[in-house]
Structure formats: C-alpha cells, structure tokens
Design an enzyme around this catalytic site. Structure first.
Site, short mmCIF file in Angstrom:
data_model
loop_
_atom_site.label_atom_id
_atom_site.label_comp_id
_atom_site.label_asym_id
_atom_site.label_seq_id
_atom_site.Cartn_x
_atom_site.Cartn_y
_atom_site.Cartn_z
CG ASP A 54 -41.64 -40.38 -12.07
OD1 ASP A 54 -40.14 -39.98 -11.08
OD2 ASP A 54 -41.83 -39.66 -13.04
CB SER A 79 -25.73 -40.68 -17.90
OG SER A 79 -24.70 -40.55 -19.11
CB SER A 118 -22.04 -37.15 -8.99
OG SER A 118 -21.09 -37.54 -9.93
CE1 TYR A 142 -25.95 -38.25 -12.58
CE2 TYR A 142 -23.10 -38.00 -12.84
CZ TYR A 142 -24.34 -39.08 -11.95
OH TYR A 142 -23.49 -39.82 -11.23
CE LYS A 146 -26.35 -38.39 -7.51
NZ LYS A 146 -27.78 -38.84 -7.63
CG ASN A 171 -15.55 -42.87 -13.03
OD1 ASN A 171 -15.32 -41.66 -12.35
ND2 ASN A 171 -15.89 -42.92 -13.78
NE ARG A 210 -13.62 -40.13 -15.37
CZ ARG A 210 -13.02 -39.55 -16.53
NH1 ARG A 210 -11.72 -38.65 -15.26
NH2 ARG A 210 -14.24 -38.63 -16.58
C1 UD1 Z 1 -18.90 -39.76 -14.36
C2 UD1 Z 1 -18.78 -39.54 -13.30
C3 UD1 Z 1 -19.17 -40.44 -11.53
C4 UD1 Z 1 -20.58 -41.14 -11.96
C5 UD1 Z 1 -21.38 -41.11 -13.86
C6 UD1 Z 1 -22.46 -41.74 -14.31
C7 UD1 Z 1 -16.76 -38.07 -13.29
C8 UD1 Z 1 -15.29 -37.29 -12.83
N1 UD1 Z 1 -17.68 -38.91 -12.75
O1 UD1 Z 1 -18.35 -40.91 -14.93
O2 UD1 Z 1 -19.59 -39.80 -10.51
O3 UD1 Z 1 -21.10 -41.74 -11.28
O4 UD1 Z 1 -20.84 -40.47 -14.60
O5 UD1 Z 1 -22.51 -41.73 -15.36
O6 UD1 Z 1 -17.11 -36.73 -13.77
N2 UD1 Z 1 -15.56 -43.59 -21.82
C9 UD1 Z 1 -14.71 -43.69 -22.98
N3 UD1 Z 1 -15.28 -44.60 -24.06
C10 UD1 Z 1 -16.34 -45.27 -23.51
C11 UD1 Z 1 -17.47 -44.26 -22.01
C12 UD1 Z 1 -16.83 -43.40 -22.15
O7 UD1 Z 1 -13.45 -43.34 -23.43
O8 UD1 Z 1 -17.34 -46.08 -24.01
C13 UD1 Z 1 -14.65 -42.22 -20.90
C14 UD1 Z 1 -15.50 -41.22 -21.22
O9 UD1 Z 1 -15.04 -39.99 -22.02
C15 UD1 Z 1 -14.45 -40.94 -20.08
C16 UD1 Z 1 -14.59 -41.99 -18.54
O10 UD1 Z 1 -14.40 -43.14 -20.17
O11 UD1 Z 1 -13.37 -39.97 -19.52
C17 UD1 Z 1 -15.23 -42.83 -17.89
O12 UD1 Z 1 -16.06 -42.53 -18.99
P1 UD1 Z 1 -17.48 -42.46 -17.94
O13 UD1 Z 1 -17.83 -44.41 -17.46
O14 UD1 Z 1 -18.76 -42.91 -18.34
O15 UD1 Z 1 -18.00 -42.07 -16.75
P2 UD1 Z 1 -17.50 -40.78 -15.99
O16 UD1 Z 1 -18.55 -39.61 -17.10
O17 UD1 Z 1 -16.20 -40.34 -15.64
#
Ligand code: UD1
Length: 316
Positions: A54, A79, A118, A142, A146, A171, A210
């Site tokens: 760690d 996350s 990020s 988060y 970052k 992303n 994204r």
């Molecule tokens: C964010 C950060 C990114 C980081 C990542 C780590 C932003 C713009 N980006 O990504 O830099 O590396 O966290 O996790 O803040 N979603 C769904 N269904 C699902 C899962 C997600 O609709 O089952 C949607 C989320 O609400 C979001 C999008 O998909 O709007 C992307 O989600 P996710 O892949 O978790 O990444 P971010 O939160 O955008």
C-alpha cells in the site's frame, strides 16, 4: 535501458503501460495493493517485477522507487460514485499515496514522475472542448482528490525541482477494464451486459457525452510525457478530442454485439458531469501526440477481448 515503476501496474491502464514498456525492452517494476488490480493482468507484461503493498505507507513507496528512472503513477481508486460513498478510503489511495510516492521518488533521484490526472477536474464548466488553462471545478471527492494530486506534483516541481507531468485522462476504455463492479467504467459495463443478454442501466437521460479514449492512446501520451523536453510542471489532456452520448454509445455497442434488449433508465448519478470533451492541441504541441486508435476501432478491440479466452480468468 531505463527502469520504470508503474504504480497500480496490475490495474487496467497500469498493466497496458507495463505491457508496452516490456515490449519495448525496458525494465518494469509494478507496485500494487491488488485491491482492484489483478495479478493475472501482468501476464501481458512478461518479466515485470511485482511489489505488493500500500503506497500510502511511505516505506512501501521508498522500497518501490529504489533504483528507478521514471515513475508512472497510476495507482488510485478511480471511481466518482465510490468516492461519493466513501471519501475517506478514496482520499487515502488518491492523495496520501500520491504524496508518499512524490516524496519517495524525489528522495531517490527519480528523473521524472508522470501522474494520472483526470478530466473530472474540469467539472461542469459550459466551455467545450476543455482546455488546460480553464478554471477547475471538481464536483466529487474523486475529482478533487485527482486535482490535489496534480497540484502536489506541480508544487514538487516548483519547490524541489523534481520533474512531474500530469496527463489528464478522459474516460479510458479497453481490454482488461474490469466490468465486475458497479463502479466500473461504463463501456465495460455496457459490453458485459449486452454479451450476457442483460439490460444495462443508463443514469440520467443518456444525453450526457464523454470523450471515450482507447487505452493505447493514453499509453502513447504517457510514454511521450516521460521523455519530452520542457514539460516539467505541465498538465496535458490526452484523449481523442471527440464526444459521444451514452445513448449513441449504447446504440453503437448494440449494433456491434448484435445484442437485443433496451437499457433501463435510472436517476442521474450524484457528482456526474454532463459533457466532457478534450482539447488535445497542447498534447500535440508539447508531446507530438495524435490519437493512434480511433474510438470505433477501440470498441472493436475491446469487444474482441470481452469475447476472448483471456477475459475468462480475469472475471473469476
Ligand atoms: C470519471 C472521470 C474520468 C475518470 C473516471 C474514473 C469525468 C468527466 N470523467 O468518469 O476522468 O477517469 O471517472 O471512473 O468526470 N453510466 C451509466 N451507466 C452505468 C455506468 C455509468 O449510464 O452503468 C454513466 C455515468 O453516469 C456517466 C457516464 O456513464 O455519465 C460515464 O461513467 P463512468 O464510466 O463511471 O465514468 P465518469 O464518471 O464519466
């Protein structure tokens, strides 16, 4: 031959960095606490040495950086929703561990540290695409963590002359992104649901966008940042420069997989950003970076991996 330390090297992005470095013939050490990383991800990086521990413990960080030329600091709990739920645990991984690594690397005479920043640091600012001179506006623990990590890096460059560079990721997706947690990246969740005949969930109306970036592009940007001149103390976006909505992403994946069924819509996630798209002109100017794998090609490669046998042990 240089020696690289990849923190979080048993994780998704870290294992791709380790794989590319071993492919190039460099020596690689990985440090990982295997909380989200997996030992089997290192099969892609034959010869990489694994140190388990760690990094928030500065003694672990000092052991890990001994004799190293470059540190690629990827270790994090990456996350947004997990940080909203448990900010203390993610703070320890995302800030305490970063400070330990910076101190240890500075003291060990490391040539340069490249930090995984990020895009979440930008928050919901209306300007698109997002460029590095914009004010930051973190919306989640988060995103704030970052951002603190990158500011610590910049401060170490100014205060101690220790070279650091932040690459802001947007992303990232690709093979070895683990779909097994509800906190996983959305592309891995959508693909695994479609392949297994389940309905994925779309949070909000699905019109959020994204700049989804295939992992090979990030690997290229980070390795360029290790060696480029005049970049110490800089923050640089690395992405594709495009954006796609979640609804369009789902439709594209549905067509590619031949999956049936429709998504289930649920309430938007707390701390979620509406639109995210990178201006990548600084990466081009300072690093000579251009995306090398398109979004469409990246999706195909990721889908191939989900359907391949390599995926099977990773899922168990
Ligand atoms: C964010 C950060 C990114 C980081 C990542 C780590 C932003 C713009 N980006 O990504 O830099 O590396 O966290 O996790 O803040 N979603 C769904 N269904 C699902 C899962 C997600 O609709 O089952 C949607 C989320 O609400 C979001 C999008 O998909 O709007 C992307 O989600 P996710 O892949 O978790 O990444 P971010 O939160 O955008």
């Amino acid at each position: 031959m240089s020696i690289y330390l990849v923190t979080g090297g048993a994780g998704f992005i870290g294992s791709h960095l380790a794989a590319e470095l071993t492919r190039r013939g460099d020596r690689v050490r990985v440090v990982d606490n295997l909380s989200t990383g997996k030992r089997q991800n290192l099969a892609a990086a034959p010869g990489a040495e694994l140190v388990e521990g760690d990094l928030a413990d500065v003694d672990v960080a000092r052991r890990a950086v001994a004799g190293v030329d470059y540190v690629l600091h990827q270790a994090a709990i990456p996350s947004v929703p997990r940080s909203v739920q448990d900010p203390i645990t993610s703070n320890r991984s995302n800030i305490d561990a970063t400070l330990s690594v910076l101190v240890a690397a500075r003291d060990a005479g490391v040539k340069r540290l490249v930090y995984a920043g990020s895009s979440s640091a930008y928050g919901d600012t209306p300007t698109l695409p997002k460029h590095e001179d914009m004010a930051t506006s973190p919306l989640s623990p988060y995103a704030l963590q970052k951002l603190v990590g990158e500011q610590y890096g910049r401060m170490f460059t100014r205060l101690y002359g220790f070279e650091t560079v932040t690459i802001r990721y947007f992303n990232v997706f690709g093979p070895r992104q683990d779909p097994s947690s509800p906190y996983s990246g959305v592309i891995s969740l959508f693909i695994s649901a479609l392949v297994e005949g389940r309905s994925p969930t779309i949070f909000g109306d699905g019109e959020q966008t994204r700049d989804f970036t295939y992992v090979a592009n990030v690997v290229d940007g980070v390795l360029r940042a290790c060696h480029a001149p005049r970049v110490a103390g800089e923050t640089i976006n690395v992405a594709t420069g495009g954006r796609i909505s979640l609804n369009d992403l789902f439709a594209t994946l549905k067509a590619l997989t031949g999956g049936a069924g429709d998504p289930i819509y649920a309430e938007a996630r707390a701390g979620d950003v509406k639109h995210s798209q990178a201006d990548i002109s600084k990466a081009h100017r300072l690093l000579g970076y251009e995306p090398i794998v398109s979004f469409e090609e990246g999706l195909k490669r990721t889908l191939d991996w989900h359907q391949s046998s390599e995926r099977a042990p990773a899922a168990s």
